[in-house]
Enzyme design. Structure first.
Site, mmCIF file in Angstrom:
data_model
loop_
_atom_site.group_PDB
_atom_site.id
_atom_site.type_symbol
_atom_site.label_atom_id
_atom_site.label_comp_id
_atom_site.label_asym_id
_atom_site.label_seq_id
_atom_site.Cartn_x
_atom_site.Cartn_y
_atom_site.Cartn_z
ATOM 1 N N LYS A 36 23.839 32.492 -23.413
ATOM 2 C CA LYS A 36 23.332 32.191 -22.072
ATOM 3 C C LYS A 36 22.561 33.418 -21.576
ATOM 4 C CE LYS A 36 25.345 30.657 -17.626
ATOM 5 N NZ LYS A 36 26.647 30.451 -16.932
ATOM 6 N N SER A 55 26.897 25.760 -14.924
ATOM 7 C CA SER A 55 25.608 26.392 -15.063
ATOM 8 C C SER A 55 25.172 26.695 -16.492
ATOM 9 C CB SER A 55 25.599 27.691 -14.257
ATOM 10 O OG SER A 55 26.542 28.603 -14.777
ATOM 11 N N SER A 66 31.651 26.499 -15.279
ATOM 12 C CA SER A 66 30.337 26.489 -15.934
ATOM 13 C C SER A 66 30.332 26.431 -17.447
ATOM 14 C CB SER A 66 29.533 27.712 -15.508
ATOM 15 O OG SER A 66 28.939 27.453 -14.267
HETATM 16 N N1 GLN Z 1 29.326 25.129 -10.302
HETATM 17 C C1 GLN Z 1 29.988 26.274 -9.762
HETATM 18 C C2 GLN Z 1 29.042 27.038 -8.870
HETATM 19 O O1 GLN Z 1 28.011 26.565 -8.639
HETATM 20 C C3 GLN Z 1 30.525 27.136 -10.872
HETATM 21 C C4 GLN Z 1 29.494 27.930 -11.520
HETATM 22 C C5 GLN Z 1 30.012 28.793 -12.615
HETATM 23 O O2 GLN Z 1 31.093 28.586 -13.151
HETATM 24 N N2 GLN Z 1 29.230 29.809 -12.922
HETATM 25 O O3 GLN Z 1 29.339 28.099 -8.410
#
Ligand code: GLN
Length: 490
Positions: free
Chosen positions: A78, A153, A177
């Site tokens: 990532k 994400s 994420s």
């Molecule tokens: N979807 C969550 C957020 O928007 C978690 C994101 C993540 O785990 N980086 O913060």
């Protein structure tokens, strides 16, 4: 021979034995990536130089050298992981020209075991999002159906594995994420115990929640990949001295006497029929393998999303302060209109470099930390977080792992939730609590929905007890026969 159907484990074995060359493996995954990526937008940059690295691995083998545990395994990272000399953007315009002078510990430990970087994957900006739509580099698409989101994400990471552009990927998980995109794309995704994996060189979002972890098509591959990157790191004081077990060697489907807890608050939620069925099937699979199923309570778990959006935004507002156009980040074009003063300089830079969701989080976080509100919001959230964590500890007195859904429904259509932040945030109702409590958790595929979209279930374990979670996941993987050779691509 199509080498892209092999697991990471099989690739490393064959490369070490000289049955296939690392170069050949890399060339096939690279060709797949170059062919498929323009449709899916899973990669922000592709690392063609990996071919030269693969050749060197083959030469070392020919010279009789012992190769690493991930010999010749292509891996995608990532774009949160710093890679020395290779752009690292965090999916943001703020870092579109950033080339780190050092590598993250995860990057280094993978290379040390002879994994080969194939590219940097697309993601929501600074890992804020649940759909892969918040990237400055365009929307990433679900390979099972390109009208649907891959989740986020770490969307690109999940897609890179699901569409056979790499057998292994690493992402980060602050509130879900890794697990959520893994379930949306039909791959395994693991968030380890907080402190297992070094955060050194990973772009910070919310430091008390961020953890890195693997994506793969099999549970065994994720266990192996996690072994390679886990353990004490002198550059991250939150890493633990706890010994790193060789999970992949000890994975077993003999789970007699394993106590599997069903958190009432998760199972009583409003789940789509497909998701409920997949959870019930997994429960039966575990029961058939000898596990004992118990109902458990997780008081306060329904407060997870509220706690998270105070703690995570507060930490993010502080972590993202460094992007001011001086130390880090993008400098606006001041040639036409010079800045009025220093504040104007900072504010114009920051307005130009961040997308809408990131701005929203910085505003909320700054508000929650400001004098007069700190006690009512941030401090209160930290106190409830503590109670939630104690609730998990109590639940784990009567069970060894927890089983439940990853999300309320399978992947949704691109555009369906992007205008409604609250709906988007609710994607993570079942995943966030593991981050708040620092627990290991994973998502393992179970099958397909009526619409033909992947489904997964979530397993959680007490801190540093990843093994029981891997074992239960292995049972579900073996029983589900969700073939790792199914290719979502139409
Ligand atoms: N979807 C969550 C957020 O928007 C978690 C994101 C993540 O785990 N980086 O913060």
């Amino acid at each position: 021979m199509d080498l892209t159907t092999l697991s990471a484990f099989e690739i490393a074995d064959k490369v070490k034995a000289g049955e296939v060359s690392a170069e050949h493996v890399f060339a096939q995954f690279l060709a797949n990536t170059q062919k498929i990526n323009p449709r899916l937008n899973a990669f922000i940059s592709i690392h063609e130089q990996g071919l030269e690295i693969a050749k060197k691995i083959d030469q070392r083998r020919q010279r009789g050298e012992t190769l690493g545990r991930l010999a010749g395994v292509p891996v995608s990272l990532k774009d949160m992981f710093c890679t020395k000399g290779i752009p690292t953007t965090a999916g943001s315009n703020a870092l579109k020209n950033y080339v780190p002078p050092y590598s993250s510990t995860v990057t280094e430990r993978l290379a040390r075991e002879d994994a080969v970087l194939i590219g940097k994957t697309n993601q929501d900006e600074f890992a804020m999002g649940s759909s892969g739509e918040n990237s400055a580099f365009g929307v990433c698409k679900n390979p099972w159906n390109e009208d649907f989101v891959p989740g986020g994400s770490s969307g690109g990471a999940a897609v890179s594995v699901a569409a056979k552009m790499s057998p292994l990927a690493f992402g980060t998980d602050t509130g879900g994420s890794i697990r959520q995109p893994a379930s949306f794309c039909g791959v395994v995704g693991v968030k380890p115990t907080y402190g297992r994996v070094s955060r050194h060189g990973i772009i910070a979002f919310a430091s008390s929640l961020d953890q890195a972890g693997p994506f793969s098509r099999t549970v065994l591959d994720s266990a192996l990949a996690l072994e390679v990157v886990s353990g004490l790191c002198e550059k991250d004081s939150t890493t633990s001295e706890t010994e790193v077990p060789v999970w992949s060697k000890h994975i077993t489907t003999d789970i007699r006497n394993l106590r599997v807890g069903k958190p009432r608050q998760f199972w009583d939620s409003d789940l789509s029929a497909d998701v409920r069925k997949s959870c019930e099937t997994a429960e039966l699979q575990l029961k058939d393998a000898g596990a004992k199923i118990v109902d458990v309570d997780l008081p306060l778990v329904e407060k997870s999303v509220s706690i998270y959006y105070l703690v995570a935004t507060a930490e993010a507002s502080s972590n993202l302060a460094r992007y001011d156009g001086v130390r880090f980040g993008y400098r606006d074009d001041f040639s036409k209109e010079p800045p009025a003063d220093l504040e104007d300089f900072y504010s114009r830079n920051r307005a130009a470099m961040f997308g809408g969701e990131v701005k929203r989080r910085i505003l909320v976080g700054t508000y929650a930390l400001s004098s007069g509100y700190y006690e009512a919001y941030y401090k209160k959230a930290c106190q409830v977080r503590r109670l939630l964590t104690e609730g998990f500890q109590k639940a784990f007195q009567t069970c060894d792992v927890l089983l439940g859904p990853v999300t309320t429904q399978p992947a949704f259509k691109i555009g369906a939730k992007i205008r409604d932040p609250l709906q988007m945030y609710l994607n993570d109702v079942f995943t966030i609590s593991a981050n708040l409590a620092g627990l290991p958790a994973l998502s393992v595929p179970t099958g397909l929905s009526a619409e033909g979209l992947p489904l997964g279930v979530q397993l959680m374990a007490p801190q540093f007890m990843e093994q029981s979670m891997f074992n239960a996941a292995q049972v579900i993987e073996s029983a589900s026969k969700f073939s790792r050779n199914i290719n979502g691509l139409r």
